[in-house]
Write a protein that holds these residues in place. Structure first.
Motif, PDB file in Angstrom:
ATOM      1  N   ASP A 132      32.137  17.272  51.509  1.00 21.42           N
ATOM      2  CA  ASP A 132      31.510  16.775  52.276  1.00 21.42           C
ATOM      3  C   ASP A 132      30.816  15.319  52.196  1.00 21.42           C
ATOM      4  OD1 ASP A 132      30.833  17.018  55.504  1.00 21.42           O
ATOM      5  OD2 ASP A 132      28.846  16.658  54.552  1.00 21.42           O
ATOM      6  N   ARG A 183      34.194  20.855  58.639  1.00 23.51           N
ATOM      7  CA  ARG A 183      33.708  19.688  58.912  1.00 23.51           C
ATOM      8  C   ARG A 183      33.240  19.376  60.455  1.00 23.51           C
ATOM      9  NH1 ARG A 183      34.839  13.837  59.430  1.00 23.51           N
ATOM     10  NH2 ARG A 183      32.993  12.689  58.479  1.00 23.51           N
ATOM     11  N   ASP A 239      24.546  25.408  62.397  1.00 21.25           N
ATOM     12  CA  ASP A 239      23.056  24.765  63.004  1.00 21.25           C
ATOM     13  C   ASP A 239      22.077  25.722  62.522  1.00 21.25           C
ATOM     14  OD1 ASP A 239      24.367  22.464  63.668  1.00 21.25           O
ATOM     15  OD2 ASP A 239      24.267  22.722  65.625  1.00 21.25           O
ATOM     16  N   ARG A 268      29.524  25.984  65.304  1.00 22.85           N
ATOM     17  CA  ARG A 268      28.381  24.972  65.278  1.00 22.85           C
ATOM     18  C   ARG A 268      27.052  25.548  65.316  1.00 22.85           C
ATOM     19  NH1 ARG A 268      31.477  20.447  69.197  1.00 22.85           N
ATOM     20  NH2 ARG A 268      32.779  19.495  67.787  1.00 22.85           N
ATOM     21  N   ARG A 270      29.320  20.531  55.068  1.00 19.22           N
ATOM     22  CA  ARG A 270      28.192  20.377  54.178  1.00 19.22           C
ATOM     23  C   ARG A 270      27.286  21.525  53.570  1.00 19.22           C
ATOM     24  NH1 ARG A 270      26.755  18.606  59.369  1.00 19.22           N
ATOM     25  NH2 ARG A 270      24.970  19.794  60.371  1.00 19.22           N
ATOM     26  N   GLY A 284      30.470  21.370  61.666  1.00 18.71           N
ATOM     27  CA  GLY A 284      28.986  21.146  60.728  1.00 18.71           C
ATOM     28  C   GLY A 284      28.800  22.008  59.895  1.00 18.71           C
TER      29      GLY A 284
END
Length: 422
Positions: free
Chosen positions: A223, A210, A177, A173, A216, A213
């Motif tokens: 997504d 997913r 990010d 993640r 997408r 994160g």
């Protein structure tokens, strides 16, 4: 059994079987390619022993007899952005433990010595037993490709009961990010996606990305399906993203190891993400809306042409196959022709498989019958059996020949469509 080090290498050199071959043997899975790490040797030692050097970025050699890969033990240091930004250091002083430490997951950092002894400094065998996919250390975040590799390994290992360690997911993640996935080149993304589609549970690949994160960033078209409602009478799972997961796993079940079928199944419903909100949960014309995102995804990842073309026609035609019994023989003929099914007959078989995956990839319907697949194959075979030579022998040529061939094929489809006589 591991292969003994070639006798021509110096006596102090040690050779270890590493990586996937050790992991899969401990899991009781069929053996694949074997890779070896050589500790204590120089490039000159390897060449003198008859090994042929093939690595450009770091010293990798082919065994003179078996052709298997042997790499000098090495370390890696982050020196730039992305998965290519590493400085590699190979030296006789690099230890086996240092080489294993640069790897991604504990289950891939197990070595087997020539006498069969396991070298497992990071507890990979323990994680195999516990069915946990866990990163080795904080350097995991230095390579964004590892996010995709984690998801791809889950596609293979989830059916065996594996789960992703919570701290590994947290690092993934963090990487997503931080925008690290933007450094991935399309070819590497496609390689990992194709491997996932060839695995037993491609849905685990999607779920893992997913959860991190990352879906997408990697597959935004897929997504976008999550959270999109569908009509419950056709889709008891309701959510279009969940339907996509079920279809991917059903495709893997119907066509094991086939990423061509898998990719077409992945793309078949992309148009549902583009359905206007005011008509939901219906998805009128989603098959046509899905063509553009299928092409966009294919071009972005530089997907092979055959995969893109099959995905487009499956997206466009899957509803027609579902209602195949309602189509007139001429319509069936034109559908086959539109798919180039007379020049490339395998396409129709592939289309039938993807449509079956779509129909059975729904909550509670995994065992449902899908007679349309067998019917499509039968009608296609009947049309293919019509020989143009027989028409030409009657002296028909030019535009009239094409018309006569079409009419004959339509007649054959009509005959094959008739209920079988008892």
């Amino acid at each position: 059994m591991t292969a003994a080090a070639p006798a021509r290498l110096p006596a102090h050199v040690r050779t270890y079987l590493v990586g996937g071959a050790v992991r899969d043997a401990l899991l009781g899975l069929p053996p694949g390619d074997r890779d070896f790490v050589v500790v204590g040797a120089t490039v000159q030692d390897m060449r003198a022993a008859g090994f042929r050097q093939v690595g450009r970025d770091f010293p990798v050699f082919l065994h003179p007899d078996s052709g298997e890969e042997y790499a000098l033990a090495r370390t890696e240091r982050k020196s730039g952005r992305g998965y290519t930004g590493f400085t590699v250091h190979a030296d006789p002083a690099v230890t086996l433990e240092q080489d294993l430490a640069r790897r991604d997951f504990t289950i891939n950092a197990i070595a087997r010595a020539e006498d069969g002894t396991l070298v497992d400094p990071f507890g990979g065998a323990r994680d195999l037993q516990a069915r946990v996919l866990r990163h080795i250390g904080p350097a995991f975040v230095e390579d964004p490709l590892r996010v995709l590799r984690a998801a791809r390994f889950m596609a293979r290992l989830a059916p065996l009961g594996f789960r992703l360690a919570a701290d590994t997911l947290a690092l993934m993640r963090q990487m997503a990010d931080g925008g690290e996935l933007a450094a991935l080149v399309p070819e590497r993304v496609w390689q990992e996606l194709a491997k996932a589609l060839r695995s037993a549970s491609p849905a685990a690949f999607l779920r893992t990305l997913r959860a991190a994160g990352a879906l997408r960033a990697v597959l935004p078209e897929v997504d976008a399906l999550y959270g999109v409602p569908q009509r419950a009478e056709y889709h008891p799972e309701i959510d279009a993203g969940l339907h996509q997961e079920l279809v991917c796993d059903m495709a893997a079940h119907l066509a094991p190891g086939d990423d061509l079928i898998g990719f077409a199944a992945l793309c078949h419903d992309l148009g549902k993400a583009l359905t206007p909100a005011d008509v939901l949960p219906r998805h009128l014309m989603h098959e046509m809306r899905g063509v553009a995102p299928t092409i966009a995804l294919s071009q972005r990842l530089k997907v092979p042409n055959e995969h893109r073309e099959l995905a487009v026609l499956c997206c466009r035609e899957h509803l027609n196959i579902h209602r195949l019994t309602e189509l007139r023989p001429a319509t069936v003929h034109d559908l086959i022709a539109r798919c180039d099914g007379f020049r490339k007959p395998a396409r129709i078989d592939h289309l039938a498989t993807v449509c079956e995956a779509d129909a059975r990839g729904r909550a509670g319907r995994a065992e449902a019958a899908y007679p349309q697949a067998a019917l499509l194959r039968r009608l296609h075979a009947a049309a293919l059996a019509v020989r143009g030579e027989a028409i030409a022998a009657q002296g028909v040529s030019g535009p009239a020949f094409g018309q006569a061939l079409r009419h004959a094929r339509i007649a054959a489809i009509a005959a094959a469509s008739a209920p079988e006589q008892a």
